[in-house]
Write a protein that holds these residues in place. Structure first.
Motif, short mmCIF file in Angstrom:
data_model
loop_
_atom_site.label_atom_id
_atom_site.label_comp_id
_atom_site.label_asym_id
_atom_site.label_seq_id
_atom_site.Cartn_x
_atom_site.Cartn_y
_atom_site.Cartn_z
N LEU A 655 0.78 -1.37 -0.02
CA LEU A 655 -0.19 0.09 -0.14
C LEU A 655 0.78 1.27 -0.24
CD1 LEU A 655 -2.90 1.03 -0.11
CD2 LEU A 655 -2.73 1.18 2.59
N CYS A 656 1.71 1.21 0.76
CA CYS A 656 2.84 2.18 0.73
C CYS A 656 3.34 2.62 -0.53
CB CYS A 656 4.01 2.14 1.88
SG CYS A 656 5.25 3.40 1.79
N GLU A 657 4.02 1.72 -1.25
CA GLU A 657 4.27 1.89 -2.61
C GLU A 657 3.36 2.40 -3.53
OE1 GLU A 657 6.90 -1.20 -4.46
OE2 GLU A 657 7.58 -1.68 -2.54
N THR A 731 3.69 15.46 11.82
CA THR A 731 4.39 17.05 11.98
C THR A 731 5.39 17.03 10.75
OG1 THR A 731 5.72 16.29 13.66
CG2 THR A 731 3.74 17.27 14.28
N TRP A 732 6.01 16.21 10.67
CA TRP A 732 7.13 16.21 9.60
C TRP A 732 6.71 16.80 8.42
CZ3 TRP A 732 10.06 10.76 9.66
CH2 TRP A 732 10.29 10.40 10.91
N VAL A 733 5.44 16.69 7.86
CA VAL A 733 4.91 17.13 6.90
C VAL A 733 5.33 18.42 6.53
CG1 VAL A 733 2.95 17.45 5.57
CG2 VAL A 733 3.04 15.54 6.59
N PHE A 734 5.30 19.25 7.66
CA PHE A 734 5.65 20.69 7.47
C PHE A 734 7.09 21.19 7.68
CE2 PHE A 734 1.78 19.82 10.10
CZ PHE A 734 0.74 20.63 9.19
N SER A 735 7.77 20.14 7.46
CA SER A 735 9.35 20.30 7.43
C SER A 735 9.69 21.09 5.98
CB SER A 735 10.09 19.00 7.24
OG SER A 735 11.63 19.11 7.21
N PRO A 736 10.61 21.82 6.01
CA PRO A 736 11.28 22.55 4.55
C PRO A 736 11.71 21.58 3.70
CG PRO A 736 12.54 23.27 6.53
CD PRO A 736 11.48 22.45 7.25
N ILE A 737 12.15 20.47 4.01
CA ILE A 737 12.87 19.37 3.67
C ILE A 737 11.58 18.62 2.96
CG2 ILE A 737 14.88 17.90 3.30
CD1 ILE A 737 15.70 20.76 4.11
N LYS A 738 11.80 18.59 1.61
CA LYS A 738 10.69 17.70 0.92
C LYS A 738 10.84 16.41 1.25
CE LYS A 738 7.95 17.10 -2.98
NZ LYS A 738 7.90 15.60 -3.11
N PHE A 739 12.11 15.68 1.37
CA PHE A 739 12.01 14.31 1.47
C PHE A 739 11.71 13.90 2.89
CE2 PHE A 739 16.68 15.15 2.74
CZ PHE A 739 16.58 14.47 3.87
N LEU A 745 4.75 11.60 5.55
CA LEU A 745 3.43 11.15 5.21
C LEU A 745 3.35 9.83 5.21
CD1 LEU A 745 0.71 11.98 4.12
CD2 LEU A 745 1.83 12.43 1.73
N LEU A 746 4.53 9.08 4.69
CA LEU A 746 4.52 7.72 4.25
C LEU A 746 4.33 7.03 5.59
CD1 LEU A 746 7.02 7.68 1.43
CD2 LEU A 746 4.45 7.30 1.16
N LEU A 747 5.29 7.25 6.53
CA LEU A 747 5.32 6.89 7.73
C LEU A 747 3.89 6.77 8.64
CD1 LEU A 747 8.90 7.44 9.13
CD2 LEU A 747 7.78 5.17 8.85
#
Length: 777
Positions: A655-657, A731-739, A745-747
């Motif tokens: 599902l993640c892929e 909360t990582w979704v708001f990081s300025p680093i896209k990866f 989001l994936l995790l």
């Protein structure tokens, strides 16, 4: 040693254990003060790949793709580059670029330069020249020759630029900006963070000195510096996760002290992990910066199980030490096995031959292993001293008397009809996800620096340069080896010419340039500028004499010709087309006269990385599942629980892929570890649930009743943990680093699906594969 003996050993030395943990924590905090960012080109590329080996083989003759380009642009409506003020700004910035450093600047300037000064290029450097053919032969000189600030000097400069061949390369097509190209010294261990800060100081300085110009900066070093700078902001999200977790723990347990102890032990696990990494000689890079976050999440996951068990024992009438002892003995096997599976699963990422991923694997597995100490030694000991509040005990007793309807409904998944429907739905989701996942791409799918957001300053700078210059920022360099002093022979140059023609007809290639390009231009110049002479003559002596005019296009021994291939982008399909074309050409044309090797340039490095990721994906997945299956079998001594625990994880991985395909996220250095991390973090849900499930069946309960009892004890903790961790990771979704945002989001999706799969699919699968009589004593 039996669990009871371990329990007596730990609880018999409670004060000593607390003292030891306190001392070690203080020492680890001291270690944190010396940790630094650890990022280098060598660490971020697959050093074992043939492309990278070829690149480093010729590192003294070629740039490793670690150049910086500074575009000095005139603002819209402020004229063009042909003004004394602009040219003075460009000259001053060029001079200062010679002394660019990766150390903090002082009033008198930088302490040392990391610039390969002989190769630095700008309109103001002597290696940028013009030439023309006249009736008297060739004439030429430095581009700035004749410029003195007067209108006549401006016209002379304009004429020299037009004759230099630098329009579209160092000078923008619209004559409103020029580039300073700064190659960095090979082999230097560069402090990219400080270098990036020094570049920003230069940007601010010259934009303030001349308000009519704006500075754009691109290059590997600047990109990495921006990644480190943005990655350090993850600390804010870490603090947010701590606050969110504490608030949710307080809401769940209704006990301030219990919530505090959980967060405290989880933070101690993070401190130990980072301190241990420092002791091993590692630093933090933009990828491993997320590991402390993961360690905190995993620690909270196990802590909630411990505190929940202590609370249930307390609600049943046990005192503090008794409750902690019972919780320890009941969870020790499941908890340690869960941690072992997580740590072993993370270690499987070592099969990926890229140092940043291997560092991530070691860091994550080490941090997870340390959780066994902080959460199954320190936490139970601290909880033995903590008296859970009467309000919390009352709430727990109320929950035991009144089973929530959600649990009675979920327990029905152990019945035949709901189990069949649930498995059928899961099978449909699996089939659809598998079909969609077949279209997942390897590598980057966005232009510019996909590690950063498209609206980031770096990507805006990259967009400016690619839209105003004829050459692309994505360059693949083919290295053509010849015998010593034979690079300018007709046989070698003719082969290179055919390679260029082949590549220029590959979709995604803008142009290709090499010694051949210059030789043709000069040859035409020798013949009154006639274009019909823009060709290779078959006379080696003539070609050798011509090549002497452009020594920068081959190495000192005349045994290497770099072919620069400018690409539309560095998307995986573009790189695959180009590298396949080169490999096919090399297979047919390699000879003693010319041998064609891939690859240098930023696109060459990307191509090598994509190859390694594509080759490592399946082995890593098979290994991580193989390790988890073996350990699961060892823990439960039966294939039945293995099926029940592993199948929901497989569904989540596929599902993640599929989600990556839908969201346009490629499998690359940043996202491939997510699959292993998701399996590792999620496996403990199934282990905790099945361990309790198995115990109740051993006590004689039916399948459905055993699962209902599991849900009322462990199920709530699993549900709470899954939701809490998902919120924190989100909360990582708001990081300025896209990866980092992609990983978050994936995790989040994997955590939620692993939790739901454990709660819903385990009883459904157990209906078909597990019978209570299998556990009758």
């Amino acid at each position: 040693m039996t669990i009871s003996k371990i329990e007596n050993l730990i609880f018999g030395a409670r004060k000593a254990i607390i003292a030891i943990f306190a001392i070690i924590t203080v020492l680890m905090v001291w270690q944190l003060t010396g940790i630094k960012a650890d990022t280098s080109l060598e660490k971020m590329v697959p050093m074992g790949h043939p492309y990278i080996q070829n690149l480093f083989k010729h590192k003294d003759e070629l740039s490793l793709g670690n150049d910086i380009k500074i575009a000095v642009a005139v603002k819209e409506g402020k004229g063009d580059i042909f003004s004394p003020a602009y040219l003075e700004t460009l000259k001053s910035l060029t001079d200062e670029s010679f002394y660019l450093s990766d150390q903090k600047t002082k009033e008198e300037g930088a302490e040392h330069s990391i610039v390969d000064r002989s190769k630095l290029k700008s309109l103001w450097t002597p290696n940028v020249r013009w030439s023309e053919v006249t009736k008297d032969g060739f004439q030429g000189g430095e581009v700035t020759q004749g410029y003195d600030g007067t209108p006549e000097g401006i016209e002379a400069l304009r004429s020299n630029i037009l004759r230099s061949g630098q329009v579209g390369r160092l000078v923008a097509d619209d004559f409103k900006s020029t580039i300073i190209q700064i190659p960095l010294l090979d082999g230097e261990k560069i402090d990219y963070k400080q270098l990036s800060q020094n570049l920003e100081i230069l940007r601010d300085k010259y934009q303030q000195q001349n308000p009519d110009v704006e500075i754009h900066i691109v290059g590997f070093a600047k990109k990495v510096g921006d990644l480190i700078d943005g990655g350090t902001k993850i600390a804010l999200f870490f603090l947010a996760a701590i606050f969110i977790t504490f608030a949710l723990l307080l809401w769940e347990f209704h006990d301030l002290k219990s919530a505090f102890v959980v967060v405290l032990c989880s933070i101690i696990a993070v401190i130990w992990q980072v301190g241990a990494v420092k002791l091993l000689g590692f630093g933090l890079d933009p990828y491993s910066m997320l590991v402390p976050f993961l360690v905190f999440a995993i620690a909270v996951s196990h802590s909630v199980q411990v505190v929940n068990a202590v609370g249930l024992e307390t609600a049943g009438g046990a005192n503090g030490e008794q409750a902690a002892r019972h919780a320890f003995s009941s969870l020790f096997k499941a908890g340690t096995m869960g941690i072992l599976m997580e740590a072993a699963g993370f270690l499987t990422m070592l099969v990926i031959s890229i140092d940043v991923i291997r560092a991530l694997a070691i860091s994550a597995s080490l941090g997870t292993a340390l959780i066994a100490l902080t959460n199954f030694v320190l936490l139970p000991v601290l909880m033995s001293y903590v008296r859970i509040s009467d309000r919390a005990v009352s709430k727990l007793q109320e929950k035991r008397r009144h089973v929530p309807r959600i649990w009675t409904l979920t327990a029905k998944m152990a019945d035949k009809a709901p189990a069949t429907i649930g498995i059928a739905i899961a099978a449909v989701i699996l089939a659809v996800s598998f079909a969609v996942a077949q279209h997942v791409k390897i590598g980057d799918l966005d232009r510019g620096a996909p590690e950063l957001r498209q609206d980031s300053r770096y990507n805006q700078d990259d967009k400016f340069i690619t839209s105003h210059y004829s050459i692309s920022a994505d360059v693949l360099v083919v290295m053509v080896e010849t015998q010593s002093q034979m690079c300018s022979t007709y046989a070698a140059l003719e082969a290179v010419d055919r390679l260029q023609w082949t590549l220029e007809n590959v979709p995604g290639v803008q142009s290709a340039q090499s010694l051949v390009t210059a030789v043709k231009r000069i040859q035409a110049g020798f013949n009154e500028g006639s274009l019909k002479w823009s060709t290779l003559v078959s006379d080696d002596a003539v070609l050798n004499e011509t090549a002497r005019n452009v020594p920068e296009l081959y190495n000192g021994e005349c045994s290497l010709i770099p072919v620069f291939v400018f690409l539309d982008d560095h998307k995986a399909e573009t790189l695959e087309r180009v590298t396949s074309a080169v490999e096919a050409f090399a297979k047919e044309n390699d000879s003693a006269d010319a041998k064609f090797l891939l690859a240098s340039g930023n696109a060459g490095i990307e191509a090598a990385t994509n190859d390694v990721i594509a080759a490592s994906k399946t082995p890593m997945l098979l290994l991580v599942y193989g390790v988890v299956i073996v350990l699961c079998f060892v823990a439960f001594r039966s294939w039945r629980p293995v099926v029940c625990i592993i199948l929901p994880l497989v569904l989540t991985s596929i599902l993640c892929e599929a989600l990556m395909t839908v969201l346009g996220i490629g499998i690359k250095v940043a996202t491939l570890p997510v699959i292993a991390l998701g399996v590792g973090i999620g496996v403990d849900y199934g282990v905790y649930i099945y361990s309790k499930f198995e115990k109740y069946m051993q006590d004689g309960l039916s399948l459905k009743d055993a699962y209902l009892a599991t849900l009322t004890s462990t199920g709530r903790a699993v549900l709470f943990t899954g939701v809490t961790l998902a919120i924190g990771v989100l909360t990582w979704v708001f990081s300025p680093i896209k990866f980092q945002a992609d990983m978050g989001l994936l995790l989040t999706v994997m955590l939620l699906w692993n939790m739901l799969g454990a709660l819903i699919l385990i009883p459904a699968l157990a209906h078909y594969f597990v019978k209570p009589e299998h556990y009758r004593k």
